[in-house]
Design a protein around this motif. Structure first.
Motif, PDB file in Angstrom:
ATOM      1  N   THR A  24       4.435 -12.322   8.298  1.00  0.00           N
ATOM      2  CA  THR A  24       3.314 -12.912   7.558  1.00  0.00           C
ATOM      3  C   THR A  24       2.811 -11.900   6.539  1.00  0.00           C
ATOM      4  OG1 THR A  24       1.645 -12.118   9.119  1.00  0.00           O
ATOM      5  CG2 THR A  24       2.597 -14.295   9.547  1.00  0.00           C
ATOM      6  N   VAL A  25       2.327 -12.399   5.406  1.00  0.00           N
ATOM      7  CA  VAL A  25       1.697 -11.560   4.386  1.00  0.00           C
ATOM      8  C   VAL A  25       0.478 -12.304   3.856  1.00  0.00           C
ATOM      9  CG1 VAL A  25       1.924 -10.352   2.183  1.00  0.00           C
ATOM     10  CG2 VAL A  25       3.908 -10.535   3.708  1.00  0.00           C
ATOM     11  N   ASP A  26      -0.672 -11.650   3.913  1.00  0.00           N
ATOM     12  CA  ASP A  26      -1.908 -12.194   3.359  1.00  0.00           C
ATOM     13  C   ASP A  26      -2.420 -11.254   2.278  1.00  0.00           C
ATOM     14  OD1 ASP A  26      -1.943 -14.316   5.178  1.00  0.00           O
ATOM     15  OD2 ASP A  26      -2.912 -13.077   6.700  1.00  0.00           O
ATOM     16  N   TYR A  27      -2.933 -11.833   1.195  1.00  0.00           N
ATOM     17  CA  TYR A  27      -3.522 -11.036   0.117  1.00  0.00           C
ATOM     18  C   TYR A  27      -5.036 -11.187   0.142  1.00  0.00           C
ATOM     19  CZ  TYR A  27       1.042 -10.387  -2.121  1.00  0.00           C
ATOM     20  OH  TYR A  27       2.343 -10.031  -2.394  1.00  0.00           O
ATOM     21  N   GLN A  28      -5.714 -10.064  -0.090  1.00  0.00           N
ATOM     22  CA  GLN A  28      -7.162 -10.086  -0.248  1.00  0.00           C
ATOM     23  C   GLN A  28      -7.493 -10.094  -1.741  1.00  0.00           C
ATOM     24  OE1 GLN A  28      -9.213 -10.450   2.359  1.00  0.00           O
ATOM     25  NE2 GLN A  28      -7.379 -10.443   3.676  1.00  0.00           N
ATOM     26  N   LYS A  60       8.408 -16.111  -2.034  1.00  0.00           N
ATOM     27  CA  LYS A  60       9.738 -15.535  -1.829  1.00  0.00           C
ATOM     28  C   LYS A  60       9.816 -14.073  -2.292  1.00  0.00           C
ATOM     29  CE  LYS A  60      11.653 -17.706  -6.021  1.00  0.00           C
ATOM     30  NZ  LYS A  60      10.365 -18.239  -6.530  1.00  0.00           N
ATOM     31  N   SER A  61       9.223 -13.738  -3.450  1.00  0.00           N
ATOM     32  CA  SER A  61       9.245 -12.339  -3.900  1.00  0.00           C
ATOM     33  C   SER A  61       8.381 -11.462  -2.996  1.00  0.00           C
ATOM     34  CB  SER A  61       8.767 -12.235  -5.353  1.00  0.00           C
ATOM     35  OG  SER A  61       9.704 -12.824  -6.235  1.00  0.00           O
ATOM     36  N   THR A  62       7.252 -11.994  -2.538  1.00  0.00           N
ATOM     37  CA  THR A  62       6.418 -11.247  -1.592  1.00  0.00           C
ATOM     38  C   THR A  62       7.193 -10.929  -0.330  1.00  0.00           C
ATOM     39  OG1 THR A  62       4.328 -12.150  -2.413  1.00  0.00           O
ATOM     40  CG2 THR A  62       4.365 -11.407  -0.131  1.00  0.00           C
ATOM     41  N   LEU A  63       7.930 -11.905   0.173  1.00  0.00           N
ATOM     42  CA  LEU A  63       8.739 -11.685   1.369  1.00  0.00           C
ATOM     43  C   LEU A  63       9.783 -10.596   1.133  1.00  0.00           C
ATOM     44  CD1 LEU A  63       9.446 -12.633   4.269  1.00  0.00           C
ATOM     45  CD2 LEU A  63      11.055 -14.248   3.225  1.00  0.00           C
ATOM     46  N   ALA A  64      10.430 -10.638  -0.012  1.00  0.00           N
ATOM     47  CA  ALA A  64      11.465  -9.647  -0.317  1.00  0.00           C
ATOM     48  C   ALA A  64      10.874  -8.244  -0.430  1.00  0.00           C
ATOM     49  CB  ALA A  64      12.179 -10.020  -1.610  1.00  0.00           C
ATOM     50  N   MET A  65       9.742  -8.116  -1.099  1.00  0.00           N
ATOM     51  CA  MET A  65       9.127  -6.801  -1.273  1.00  0.00           C
ATOM     52  C   MET A  65       8.602  -6.233   0.044  1.00  0.00           C
ATOM     53  SD  MET A  65       9.673  -6.108  -4.405  1.00  0.00           S
ATOM     54  CE  MET A  65      11.162  -7.115  -4.225  1.00  0.00           C
ATOM     55  N   VAL A  67      10.193  -6.084   2.766  1.00  0.00           N
ATOM     56  CA  VAL A  67      11.272  -5.438   3.507  1.00  0.00           C
ATOM     57  C   VAL A  67      11.164  -3.919   3.413  1.00  0.00           C
ATOM     58  CG1 VAL A  67      13.778  -5.123   3.641  1.00  0.00           C
ATOM     59  CG2 VAL A  67      12.819  -7.412   3.244  1.00  0.00           C
ATOM     60  N   LEU A  68      10.779  -3.409   2.245  1.00  0.00           N
ATOM     61  CA  LEU A  68      10.640  -1.962   2.053  1.00  0.00           C
ATOM     62  C   LEU A  68       9.177  -1.564   1.847  1.00  0.00           C
ATOM     63  CD1 LEU A  68      13.765  -1.265  -0.185  1.00  0.00           C
ATOM     64  CD2 LEU A  68      13.439  -0.685   2.222  1.00  0.00           C
ATOM     65  N   ARG A  69       8.276  -2.441   2.253  1.00  0.00           N
ATOM     66  CA  ARG A  69       6.831  -2.182   2.134  1.00  0.00           C
ATOM     67  C   ARG A  69       6.455  -1.793   0.707  1.00  0.00           C
ATOM     68  NH1 ARG A  69       5.842   1.659   7.193  1.00  0.00           N
ATOM     69  NH2 ARG A  69       4.170   2.437   5.867  1.00  0.00           N
ATOM     70  N   LEU A  70       6.901  -2.624  -0.229  1.00  0.00           N
ATOM     71  CA  LEU A  70       6.595  -2.428  -1.637  1.00  0.00           C
ATOM     72  C   LEU A  70       5.439  -3.305  -2.098  1.00  0.00           C
ATOM     73  CD1 LEU A  70      10.245  -2.288  -3.024  1.00  0.00           C
ATOM     74  CD2 LEU A  70       8.668  -0.376  -2.760  1.00  0.00           C
ATOM     75  N   LEU A  71       4.677  -3.816  -1.161  1.00  0.00           N
ATOM     76  CA  LEU A  71       3.568  -4.709  -1.465  1.00  0.00           C
ATOM     77  C   LEU A  71       2.357  -3.911  -1.956  1.00  0.00           C
ATOM     78  CD1 LEU A  71       3.871  -6.967   1.687  1.00  0.00           C
ATOM     79  CD2 LEU A  71       4.604  -7.551  -0.628  1.00  0.00           C
ATOM     80  N   HIS A 434      -2.095 -10.194 -12.162  1.00  0.00           N
ATOM     81  CA  HIS A 434      -1.376  -9.862 -10.926  1.00  0.00           C
ATOM     82  C   HIS A 434      -1.722 -10.808  -9.781  1.00  0.00           C
ATOM     83  CE1 HIS A 434      -5.159  -7.674  -9.930  1.00  0.00           C
ATOM     84  NE2 HIS A 434      -4.816  -7.967  -8.701  1.00  0.00           N
ATOM     85  N   GLU A 435      -2.768 -11.606  -9.952  1.00  0.00           N
ATOM     86  CA  GLU A 435      -3.143 -12.578  -8.927  1.00  0.00           C
ATOM     87  C   GLU A 435      -2.450 -13.921  -9.123  1.00  0.00           C
ATOM     88  OE1 GLU A 435      -7.682 -11.077  -7.929  1.00  0.00           O
ATOM     89  OE2 GLU A 435      -7.380 -12.438  -9.624  1.00  0.00           O
ATOM     90  N   LEU A 436      -1.640 -14.025 -10.156  1.00  0.00           N
ATOM     91  CA  LEU A 436      -0.962 -15.272 -10.469  1.00  0.00           C
ATOM     92  C   LEU A 436       0.530 -15.148 -10.204  1.00  0.00           C
ATOM     93  CD1 LEU A 436      -2.640 -15.999 -13.932  1.00  0.00           C
ATOM     94  CD2 LEU A 436      -3.379 -16.839 -11.692  1.00  0.00           C
TER      95      LEU A 436
END
Length: 571
Positions: A24-28, A60-65, A67-71, A434-436
């Motif tokens: 899971t990934v959530d953005y604030q 999908k890009s969030t999920l990929a990033m 993998v290497l904690r590039l979020l 960056h929020e879009l």
């Protein structure tokens, strides 16, 4: 898990290269917590290619990033991500730094943004080697860089070139070479062919597929285009609103999708020659009215290193009439972007002239500013076109302020955003780029152009980064603007499907020259020039992912240009 045999003896089950469990990934954000990824399970084995498909904003890009904690710092990552059996979430920063490049690496979507513009590409390919292989000697680094350039089919002599001296396809190959530098076992490719023409796209996909086979890599490839994924991936996973809604062999997912979103993605792919994909009614392309925009014998040359010159555009003549949509097509390096800049007065022609509404383009800054209110440019790359510190409102209002457009500014901004399918517009006023999603950012760019109510729109790859359904909405928008406002449009594109969708006429450009011109039906259904036939042959078929049945000629037109001076501009 898959059983792997090594040297014919070891049959011990090995973990997948990548094992994602309930990620899971959530953005604030200022709008609160935004869930981007919701409980995703995926695996990738050695020698396996997995395609991840979905619309812009699906996660999908969030999920990929992840993998290497590039979020970014605003992201909160949950679940487990196992890379060769080791949990990425539990890695120290030192361990994570060692894993990046060496165990897994990323090929990013925008090569021009990922590469350093002031360093030769050879130095940039060498950088991960120096950082992650401390014992490597300078001579060994040079040898390895040359090997990598050869692997991605770039001449070793190009190692001294700067990114702006390479075409889009060549820059993408440099990104792949960097990703392979430290011999990782997993490659994550995020939209690696989005901005590439069909010929170079086919070359890059073939390259990735070959490297996976030869080196037994794992490949996680992300795209909004099912045909691209089907061309090189064994399995497909479809993502929608942060969840995996369908997964299986590529052929099954593309040919017989079961989830409504998968069906929509498959159906949205345009097919050249299919009447159902044609969104316009055939029009009279030779009206009695004079052209709104006209180029007469335009040539553009640039100085090159060594005192020589490079001709980017050679004796180009074209016209765009009122209430007409014209597609200017060609691969990277053909000179189409340079010609577009010349039509806007951003580049002076070496020879010939440009006319708008019967008058020669002015040269003074004040007169050109007035002209550009009537002729607006929509840039290909929304990330480069938008100021990262300006809100959506500020981005759209900027043109209104520069041109001192009368009337209520807030209303004009809201109307432009609504026309660009960002609704309700007030919800986007305070958002930062960056929020879009990528598709939303491109709509903001289009809204900024529409706010001035121009007579002519010059759109440079306006839907290259958009998923199929959003792409259709934007194209429908351009058609609606022609109906409502009589807006003329010159679309610069490498996408033949776009030309078939909305254009009245097609102009084909190759090596700086216009080689074919005619109605859409004439050019795309009965091409006369060999280069046009080559472009059509390289288009992936929507249901198979393979190139079309038209045989590609064996000629210089198959070769990718080595340099496009128009790339220097960054447009």
């Amino acid at each position: 898990m898959t059983t792997h045999e090594q040297d014919g003896a070891d049959t011990t089950p090995r973990p997948p290269l990548l094992d994602m469990r309930q990620v899971t990934v959530d953005y604030q954000s200022r709008r609160g917590t935004v869930p981007a990824v919701r409980g995703v399970d995926l695996t990738v084995d050695a020698g396996q290619t997995l395609g991840l498909a979905g619309e812009s904003g699906c996660g999908k890009s969030t999920l990929a990033m992840s993998v290497l904690r590039l979020l970014p710092r605003s992201a909160h990552l949950g679940g487990d991500i196992l890379l060769d059996g080791e949990n990425v979430r539990e890695m120290s920063w030192g361990r994570l730094r060692a894993v990046r490049w060496a165990s897994a690496s990323v090929v990013f979507q925008g090569a021009m943004h990922a590469l350093n513009p002031v360093r030769p590409i050879g130095e940039q390919i060498a950088e991960p080697l120096r950082l992650h292989r401390a014992t490597t000697t300078p001579a060994a680094v040079r040898t390895r860089v040359n090997e990598l350039l050869d692997q991605v089919e770039l001449p070793v002599a190009r190692s001294t070139a700067y990114p702006h001296e390479l075409s889009g396809g060549q820059r993408q190959r440099v990104m792949i070479a960097m990703a392979l530098a430290c011999s990782p076992r997993l490659i994550i490719a995020d939209e690696p062919t989005t901005a590439l023409d069909v010929i170079v796209q086919a070359q890059v996909l073939d390259l990735l597929s070959r490297l996976v086979t030869e080196r037994q890599l794992g490949l996680l490839m992300i795209s909004h285009d099912l045909s691209v994924l089907a061309a090189c991936c064994q399995r497909l996973a479809v993502m929608y609103q942060g969840r995996i809604v369908e997964e299986g062999p590529s052929t099954d997912v593309v040919r017989t999708p079961t989830h409504p979103h998968s069906i929509a993605l498959a159906d949205a792919f345009p097919t050249v020659g299919d009447p159902a994909s044609r969104l316009v009614t055939p029009r009279d392309t030779t009206p009695d009215t004079p052209p709104l925009l006209e180029a007469r014998g335009v040539s553009v040359t640039f100085p090159s290193r060594g005192g020589t010159t490079t001709r980017a555009v050679s004796d180009a003549t074209l016209a765009v009439h009122p209430d007409e949509i014209v597609a200017l097509v060609g691969q990277s390096g053909s000179g189409k972007t340079t010609l577009a800049r010349t039509l806007l007065g951003l580049q002076q022609p070496t020879a010939g002239e440009v006319r708008f509404d019967g008058r020669r383009l002015p040269r003074s800054a004040r007169a050109l500013r007035a002209y550009r209110r009537q002729a607006q440019l929509v840039l290909q790359d929304p990330t480069g076109a938008l100021n990262p510190r300006h809100s959506v409102y500020e981005a759209v209002a900027e043109g209104l302020r520069i041109h001192r457009v009368p009337g209520d500014e807030t209303t004009a901004v809201a109307d432009a955003l609504s026309q660009a399918e960002l609704r309700p517009p007030e919800e986007f006023f305070t958002a930062l780029p960056h929020e879009l999603s990528g598709g939303q950012r491109q709509r903001v760019v289009i809204a900024g152009a529409l706010a001035l109510r121009p007579r002519l729109l010059i759109a440079d790859e306006p839907v290259a980064s958009l998923d199929a359904s959003v792409r259709g909405e934007i194209l429908a928008l351009l058609l609606g603007l022609r109906v409502d406002l009589g807006l003329s449009t010159l679309v610069i594109t490498h996408d033949l499907g776009l030309a078939w969708n909305i254009a009245d006429r097609v102009i084909v450009m190759y090596q700086g020259r216009i080689v074919e011109e005619g109605t859409v039906e004439q050019v795309l259904l009965d091409p006369r020039h060999e280069y046009t036939r080559t472009l059509l042959a390289a288009v992936p078929e929507p249901l198979t992912g393979r190139a079309g049945a038209t045989p590609a000629p064996t000629s210089p037109s198959r070769q990718e240009p080595t340099e496009d001076p128009s790339e220097v501009t960054g447009v």
